[in-house]
Design a protein around this motif. Sequence first.
Motif, short mmCIF file in Angstrom:
data_model
loop_
_atom_site.label_atom_id
_atom_site.label_comp_id
_atom_site.label_asym_id
_atom_site.label_seq_id
_atom_site.Cartn_x
_atom_site.Cartn_y
_atom_site.Cartn_z
N ASN A 24 -1.93 5.06 -8.94
CA ASN A 24 -0.50 5.09 -8.49
C ASN A 24 0.00 4.24 -7.19
N VAL A 25 -0.94 3.33 -7.16
CA VAL A 25 -0.40 2.58 -5.99
C VAL A 25 -0.37 0.80 -6.04
N SER A 26 0.50 0.61 -7.42
CA SER A 26 0.46 -0.43 -7.96
C SER A 26 2.29 -1.06 -7.68
N ALA A 27 2.70 -0.98 -6.32
CA ALA A 27 4.07 -1.16 -5.93
C ALA A 27 4.65 -2.46 -6.78
N GLU A 28 4.38 -3.35 -6.68
CA GLU A 28 4.43 -4.61 -7.33
C GLU A 28 5.40 -4.28 -9.13
N THR A 29 4.64 -3.51 -9.75
CA THR A 29 4.81 -3.24 -11.51
C THR A 29 5.18 -2.37 -11.43
N GLY A 45 -4.52 5.52 5.56
CA GLY A 45 -3.41 6.06 6.05
C GLY A 45 -2.77 5.87 7.98
N THR A 46 -3.71 6.96 8.18
CA THR A 46 -4.01 7.15 9.74
C THR A 46 -4.55 5.75 10.07
N SER A 47 -5.73 5.76 9.48
CA SER A 47 -6.60 4.18 10.37
C SER A 47 -5.35 3.74 10.96
N VAL A 48 -4.66 2.88 9.47
CA VAL A 48 -3.64 1.70 9.41
C VAL A 48 -2.86 1.49 10.16
N TYR A 49 -2.15 2.87 10.28
CA TYR A 49 -1.05 3.15 11.33
C TYR A 49 -2.15 2.69 12.24
N GLU A 50 -2.40 3.82 12.56
CA GLU A 50 -3.55 3.34 14.63
C GLU A 50 -3.47 2.19 15.35
N ALA A 51 -4.15 0.67 13.82
CA ALA A 51 -3.86 -0.23 14.28
C ALA A 51 -2.71 -0.76 14.31
N ASN A 52 -1.97 -0.75 13.17
CA ASN A 52 -0.85 -1.75 13.03
C ASN A 52 1.09 -1.42 13.08
N CYS A 53 0.50 0.14 13.72
CA CYS A 53 2.99 0.80 14.08
C CYS A 53 3.17 1.24 15.07
N ALA A 54 0.96 2.09 15.49
CA ALA A 54 2.00 3.24 16.45
C ALA A 54 2.09 2.67 17.94
N TYR A 119 5.16 -7.36 6.86
CA TYR A 119 3.80 -7.08 5.77
C TYR A 119 2.72 -7.36 4.89
N ASP A 120 3.44 -8.58 4.27
CA ASP A 120 3.17 -9.30 3.51
C ASP A 120 2.15 -10.31 3.69
N GLY A 121 0.85 -9.98 2.85
CA GLY A 121 0.02 -11.05 3.59
C GLY A 121 -0.92 -10.28 4.74
N VAL A 122 -0.72 -9.71 5.34
CA VAL A 122 -1.55 -8.48 6.17
C VAL A 122 -1.68 -7.39 6.45
N LEU A 123 -1.29 -6.27 5.42
CA LEU A 123 -1.70 -5.13 4.52
C LEU A 123 -1.93 -5.40 2.94
N SER A 124 -2.88 -4.85 2.48
CA SER A 124 -2.56 -5.23 1.01
C SER A 124 -1.54 -3.67 0.58
N GLU A 126 -1.71 -0.78 -1.08
CA GLU A 126 -2.42 -0.07 -0.82
C GLU A 126 -2.79 0.77 0.55
N GLU A 127 -2.95 0.01 1.00
CA GLU A 127 -3.11 0.29 2.88
C GLU A 127 -1.77 0.72 2.99
N ILE A 128 -0.20 -0.12 2.34
CA ILE A 128 1.67 0.19 3.02
C ILE A 128 1.43 1.59 2.33
N ILE A 129 0.47 1.61 0.99
CA ILE A 129 1.02 2.67 0.45
C ILE A 129 0.57 4.38 1.28
N ALA A 130 -0.91 3.68 1.82
CA ALA A 130 -1.64 4.99 2.12
C ALA A 130 -0.50 5.10 3.40
N VAL A 131 0.18 4.08 4.38
CA VAL A 131 0.45 4.77 6.07
C VAL A 131 1.59 5.32 5.74
N LEU A 132 2.75 5.04 4.37
CA LEU A 132 3.58 6.29 4.30
C LEU A 132 2.80 7.32 3.31
N SER A 133 2.12 7.18 2.56
CA SER A 133 1.30 8.88 2.36
C SER A 133 0.74 9.94 3.67
#
Length: 154
Positions: A24-29, A45-54, A119-124, A126-133
């Motif tokens: 359910n994370v195929s955002a491009e298609t 998502g918690t880990s990616v958020y802490e490292a990139n967004c917080a 974040y194109d090319g920085v996060l996959s 799946e990582e973007i969707i995990a953060v949003l989740s």
Amino acid sequence: MKRIALIAVGGAALFGAALYAFSNVSAETDRVVLRDDDPAIVSLGTSVYEANCASCHGADLEGQANWRSPGEDGRLPAPPHDETGHTWHHDSDTLFRLTKYGVGALINDPDYVSNMPIYDGVLSDEEIIAVLSYIKSTWPEEIRARHTEMENRQ
């Protein structure tokens, strides 16, 4: 022979579970589907958020002060992603595209300047969707339900 068959079946089951988890994370298609009820995805998502967004949006998703008013540089401060902000007013596709491609691409204005990184090319995907989740998982149940209802109407 039975042992090999069991190993093969077990491996296939694990592969199937992994495929389902990220199907359910195929955002491009497909339409973006947040998985705020999936502990593994929320944990990622918690880990990616802490490292990139917080650093901008706050450890508690509180955003920056006066987030609705441009700063001295003319740019808007980072908004909150908790229930006090407007994140939950946007559908998942919009949130994904904003995060991956930036505000300028979202509003079709290549000259729009924002402090929000692209974040194109920085996060996959799946990582973007995990953060949003993860972000959605922190909202009160009533707001999560409203967001899900909005998603289901599309």
